[in-house]
Write a protein that holds these residues in place. Structure first.
Motif, PDB file in Angstrom:
ATOM      1  N   MET A 666       0.832  -1.204   0.000  1.00 56.70           N
ATOM      2  CA  MET A 666       0.000   0.000   0.000  1.00 56.70           C
ATOM      3  C   MET A 666       0.864   1.251   0.000  1.00 56.70           C
ATOM      4  SD  MET A 666      -3.018   1.103   2.641  1.00 56.70           S
ATOM      5  CE  MET A 666      -4.070  -0.219   2.046  1.00 56.70           C
ATOM      6  N   ASN A 667       1.932   1.239   0.774  1.00 54.59           N
ATOM      7  CA  ASN A 667       2.827   2.391   0.815  1.00 54.59           C
ATOM      8  C   ASN A 667       3.475   2.632  -0.540  1.00 54.59           C
ATOM      9  OD1 ASN A 667       4.278   4.484   2.427  1.00 54.59           O
ATOM     10  ND2 ASN A 667       6.057   3.251   1.884  1.00 54.59           N
ATOM     11  N   SER A 668       3.906   1.567  -1.189  1.00 55.17           N
ATOM     12  CA  SER A 668       4.510   1.701  -2.507  1.00 55.17           C
ATOM     13  C   SER A 668       3.529   2.312  -3.499  1.00 55.17           C
ATOM     14  CB  SER A 668       4.969   0.315  -3.001  1.00 55.17           C
ATOM     15  OG  SER A 668       5.363   0.361  -4.355  1.00 55.17           O
ATOM     16  N   MET A 669       2.307   1.815  -3.483  1.00 55.22           N
ATOM     17  CA  MET A 669       1.327   2.280  -4.468  1.00 55.22           C
ATOM     18  C   MET A 669       0.829   3.692  -4.163  1.00 55.22           C
ATOM     19  SD  MET A 669      -0.802  -1.228  -5.391  1.00 55.22           S
ATOM     20  CE  MET A 669      -0.979  -1.890  -3.736  1.00 55.22           C
ATOM     21  N   ARG A 670       0.692   4.049  -2.881  1.00 53.53           N
ATOM     22  CA  ARG A 670       0.185   5.397  -2.577  1.00 53.53           C
ATOM     23  C   ARG A 670       1.220   6.451  -2.954  1.00 53.53           C
ATOM     24  NH1 ARG A 670       2.758   8.905   1.544  1.00 53.53           N
ATOM     25  NH2 ARG A 670       3.851   7.494   2.947  1.00 53.53           N
ATOM     26  N   ILE A 671       2.511   6.149  -2.802  1.00 54.07           N
ATOM     27  CA  ILE A 671       3.524   7.142  -3.179  1.00 54.07           C
ATOM     28  C   ILE A 671       3.608   7.264  -4.696  1.00 54.07           C
ATOM     29  CG2 ILE A 671       5.979   7.715  -3.061  1.00 54.07           C
ATOM     30  CD1 ILE A 671       6.042   6.633  -0.260  1.00 54.07           C
ATOM     31  N   GLU A 672       3.370   6.173  -5.424  1.00 53.95           N
ATOM     32  CA  GLU A 672       3.300   6.291  -6.890  1.00 53.95           C
ATOM     33  C   GLU A 672       2.192   7.247  -7.327  1.00 53.95           C
ATOM     34  OE1 GLU A 672       4.731   2.297  -9.077  1.00 53.95           O
ATOM     35  OE2 GLU A 672       3.008   2.018  -7.751  1.00 53.95           O
ATOM     36  N   LYS A 673       1.176   7.381  -6.500  1.00 56.10           N
ATOM     37  CA  LYS A 673       0.093   8.332  -6.780  1.00 56.10           C
ATOM     38  C   LYS A 673       0.367   9.710  -6.171  1.00 56.10           C
ATOM     39  CE  LYS A 673      -3.435   7.922  -8.327  1.00 56.10           C
ATOM     40  NZ  LYS A 673      -3.888   8.361  -9.682  1.00 56.10           N
ATOM     41  N   GLY A 674       1.461   9.832  -5.447  1.00 54.94           N
ATOM     42  CA  GLY A 674       1.764  11.104  -4.804  1.00 54.94           C
ATOM     43  C   GLY A 674       0.900  11.390  -3.601  1.00 54.94           C
ATOM     44  N   TYR A 675       0.250  10.375  -3.039  1.00 50.58           N
ATOM     45  CA  TYR A 675      -0.639  10.578  -1.900  1.00 50.58           C
ATOM     46  C   TYR A 675       0.182  10.762  -0.618  1.00 50.58           C
ATOM     47  CZ  TYR A 675      -4.583   9.083  -4.812  1.00 50.58           C
ATOM     48  OH  TYR A 675      -5.535   8.981  -5.798  1.00 50.58           O
ATOM     49  N   ARG A 676      -0.195  11.764   0.153  1.00 55.94           N
ATOM     50  CA  ARG A 676       0.489  12.055   1.404  1.00 55.94           C
ATOM     51  C   ARG A 676      -0.100  11.230   2.538  1.00 55.94           C
ATOM     52  NH1 ARG A 676       1.987  14.803  -3.167  1.00 55.94           N
ATOM     53  NH2 ARG A 676       2.773  16.906  -2.747  1.00 55.94           N
TER      54      ARG A 676
END
Length: 805
Positions: A666-676
């Motif tokens: 989840m952390n990997s994918m949320r940072i790919e979206k630029g989510y803070r």
């Protein structure tokens, strides 16, 4: 006799006296401190007085650096009295390659914070700084030139003298006997008088748990016995003094778990054994004050021998004295600073195992918080509410023992320490473990970090790509191509109901409440405009709202909601333990969910909407929202229904190749979206606009806490800016607290990072304190600068087509 006070501080150690000094300096009046015995009794008086700038967290580092400035410079100038500060410098040495990575990481953080910590990359560099140390087997170390040691009693009494000069009152030999709330004040009964105080502060240290019990509060701290020995004259040290040579730097060997510092013409040796000895867990003996325990050197003999092998001069000085006294430990070895959960105008400033080292800064930190309504820096590492009622006796004792034994442990990223686990289990815990989940802990909850196909697999700690890297890649691939299921039950969850629910939610922060049936984000601010909390808000109706937030924020967010509800006809209910959450994400999630419900999952259920539907015959609150950038739903249901809901989803997902994913994916994918993420990227130090949430901010037409400060910060030319960076690296990915450099100078700090498996890029979210910089940036990771470029849009599905599908 009754005394009135604006604030009553309970405890006269370095922490409590520092708070008294800083509150008086901030203009507080009627500042009263009561002490059971005399100032410094408990643990301050027998502390070795070490002061350092070394820390893995910028807030902890600032507490320590502030203490040094206070003892070394400020108090002597203000009072004319010395605090006995010796600017000896300090060093840490190691034979462990992982420790060298740790040292490089801390040195990189310190480049950004502005405190010099210098890597020592050879045994010769160690020998040059400490000629009494043998360097066989040593790889290197880290040197802290501004470190030193202080006389704890002199420093505490200097703070007390300055505070009294500003009108503060100290009551000695005055133990507290009872505490209760009366109207808008606290009534505190002491041996000498009754004190009516608007605010009370538990700064009781060794007695912190007991004073907490009187307050009706769980304070998860435990006294643990720590020994150090003081030698007689050491000839090699006396010879250096005779030659006029500078004081030896303090030296620590974390692998062998000891520290040594010079004490006049002798040395002090402090060992930390692995099998720590808790003391007076459920209450300190009534007559205890400035007493010590008998020496018990058999417990630490092996560490003493190791220290003597490293510094042979230790053998030449006989033992002059042995100090064996209690110091307090919390479950993570950080102090407890901040509001007391659920209690108005009550605060904690206790639990520090480094009370003198951190005390000067800790008092400044809490004084700022009490004065301005928000901490001066991100408080998550020290916030007194980071442990809940689940941190029971068993937990606090086992974790204190673990922390003492790992006082010099390597601080790995993603580290999961094993003691006192399993305090809070979701209804799906056994099912997750049976399917290969390798669990981590989040605010007492067990949650899947990643999934393995090998029974008994565990994460191997490292600063580089870990053994779970390939497993996470597989989880991400499954979610991207098919669908994945995750247990997100650890979320904090609140229901807000009543005729004025919409008005209340509208007033919470910088974003308006969503319309009925829709989902939005609301950032609640500090008075200074920083981000205090981030809520995902689902509008079930104008009089019913469902708020979710980070697991670690549960007590903090409940306090915020209850503090701000005054004047609204609203009911707030914490339903964290009552509801579970399953995330079903991926392009085939609609097909899987459609097989179990008659609800329309198409156009009638758009992205960012909420519906109450039935899934496999189970009532579910379904949120069409995704933190990972894929089509999907969060399914919130009662705890008792979670196993049946999971089984139905798993059965329906098998024909589609559905798998499972954990927090690391989840952390990997949320940072790919630029989510803070709150607690990492969103903090009280930065406004939502600086964090990148500017398009969501709607400050017009209503009042909310921090509004004016937010508007000023949005208009400021020197405001910080969060960017998403693509970093050129190999097997070392950024995680947090890496300096961002431009022309070799620190201009920013990484708050979170990862490898993006869908994009094949190493990514990092970072604050830049120079907003116009876009070219020529590097990120220093473990001592090496890595080229980085700013991404103007997220690298994965920047137009959100996959989530909107």
């Amino acid at each position: 006799m009754t005394m009135d006070a604006q604030v009553l501080i309970i405890g006269g150690g370095a922490m409590g006296v520092s708070l008294m000094y800083h509150l008086a300096k901030a203009g507080w009046r009627d500042v009263v401190l009561t002490e059971k015995n005399d100032l410094t009794h408990g643990s301050t008086w027998h502390a070795a007085g070490l002061c350092t700038h070394f820390a893995h967290n910028p807030t902890i580092q600032e507490l320590r650096a502030t203490s040094v400035r206070l003892y070394r410079d400020i108090l002597p100038e203000e009072t004319g009295d010395s605090c006995g500060f010796h600017p000896s410098g300090a060093m840490r040495i190691t034979s462990n390659p992982d420790r060298m990575d740790e040292f490089a990481h801390v040195a990189g953080l310190s480049r950004f914070t502005g405190y010099e910590l210098r890597l020592l990359t050879s045994p010769e560099a160690v020998a040059d700084l400490h000629p009494l140390a043998r360097t066989e087997g040593i790889l290197g170390g880290i040197y802290e030139p501004d470190d030193g040691h202080v006389d704890p009693s002199l420093a505490t009494n200097a703070m007390a003298k300055a505070a009294r000069a500003m009108g503060a009152v100290i009551l000695r030999q005055n133990p507290v006997t009872a505490i209760r709330r009366e109207g808008d004040h606290w009534r505190v009964e002491t041996a000498k008088e009754v004190i009516r105080a608007r605010h009370i502060v538990n700064a009781a240290g060794t007695w912190g748990w007991e004073i907490g019990h009187m307050m009706g509060l769980n304070v998860p701290s435990v006294p643990v016995l720590h020994q150090y020995l003081v030698t007689d004259t050491v000839p090699a040290v006396a010879e250096r003094i005779a030659k006029g040579l500078p004081e030896l730097p303090m030296i620590r060997d974390p692998e062998e778990s000891w520290y040594v510092r010079q004490e006049r013409d002798g040395l002090i040796l402090g060992p930390y054994e692995k099998d720590a000895q808790p003391w007076s867990i459920d209450g300190v003996p009534p007559d205890f004050g400035a007493e010590l325990m008998p020496p018990d050197l058999d417990r630490v003999e092996h560490i003493i021998m190791a220290a003597m092998a490293r510094i042979p001069a230790l053998e030449t000085g006989g033992i002059k004295s042995v100090v064996n006294g209690p110091i307090t430990f919390t479950p993570d070895a950080n102090p407890l600073i901040g509001p007391a959960h659920g209690l108005p105008d009550a605060w904690l400033l206790t639990g520090s195992s480094m009370g003198v080292m951190e005390g000067g800064g800790a008092g400044w930190f809490l004084a700022h918080w009490m004065t301005y309504g928000a901490p001066p820096m991100d408080a998550l590492a020290v916030d007194s509410r980071r442990f809940g009622s689940w941190a029971d006796r068993d937990y606090r004792v086992k974790k204190a023992v673990e922390c003492f034994g790992l006082q010099f442990g390597v601080h790995y990223p993603y580290e999961e320490r094993p003691a006192a686990r399993g305090k809070r289990l979701s209804a799906l815990h056994d099912r997750m473990v049976a399917r290969g989940a390798v669990m981590g802990a989040a605010y007492g909850w067990e949650r899947p970090n990643w999934f393995s196909d090998r029974a008994g697999d565990e994460a191997v700690p490292t600063f580089r790509r870990a053994n779970w890297f390939a497993h996470v890649a597989r989880e991400v691939a499954t979610v991207t191509a098919s669908a994945g299921l995750a247990d997100l039950s650890v979320f904090s969850k609140f229901e807000v109901t009543g005729p004025e629910a919409r008005a209340f939610v509208d007033s919470l922060g910088a974003n308006r409440a969503p319309k009925a049936g829709r989902i939005g984000l609301i950032h609640a601010l500090t008075p200074a405009g920083g981000t205090q909390s981030e809520f995902t808000v689902s509008a079930l109706g104008d009089d019913r709202f469902y708020l979710t937030s980070a697991a670690a924020a549960e007590e903090m967010d409940e306090d915020l909601l209850r503090a701000r509800v005054a004047g609204h006809d609203v009911r707030i209910e914490n339903v964290t333990g009552d509801l579970g959450v399953i995330a079903l994400m991926g392009p085939k999630s609609r097909a899987i969910l459609s097989a179990l419900t008659e609800a329309d999952l198409g156009a009638a259920f758009p992205w960012l909407s909420v519906r109450e539907i039935t899934v496999a015959g189970i009532p579910v609150r379904a949120l069409r929202v995704s933190y990972i950038g894929e089509l999907g739903w969060e399914l919130h249901a009662s705890r008792g229904d979670m196993p049946a809901l999971f089984d139905a989803l798993e059965k329906a997902g098998k024909p589609h190749g559905m798998g499972f994913f954990g927090a690391y994916a989840m952390n990997s994918m949320r940072i790919e979206k630029g989510y803070r993420a709150w607690g990492a990227d969103f903090t009280t130090e930065r406004s939502p606009a600086e964090t990148g949430a500017g398009p969501m901010i709607r400050p017009e037409g209503r009042g909310f806490v921090g509004r004016e400060a937010l508007l000023r910060r949005m208009a400021a030319e020197d405001r910080w800016d969060m960017v998403l960076l693509a970093v050129e690296t190999d097997s070392v990915d950024p995680f947090y607290s890496h300096a961002v450099l431009h022309d070799g100078k620190p201009v920013g700090i990484v708050t979170s990072g990862t490898y993006g498996h869908r994009t094949g890029q190493t990514l990092a979210l970072a604050y830049l304190r120079q907003r116009d910089l876009r070219d020529g940036l590097t990120v220093e990771i473990l001592g090496r600068p890595r080229p980085a470029r700013v991404l103007d849009t997220p690298p994965y599905d920047p137009t959100n087509e996959r989530m909107k599908a």
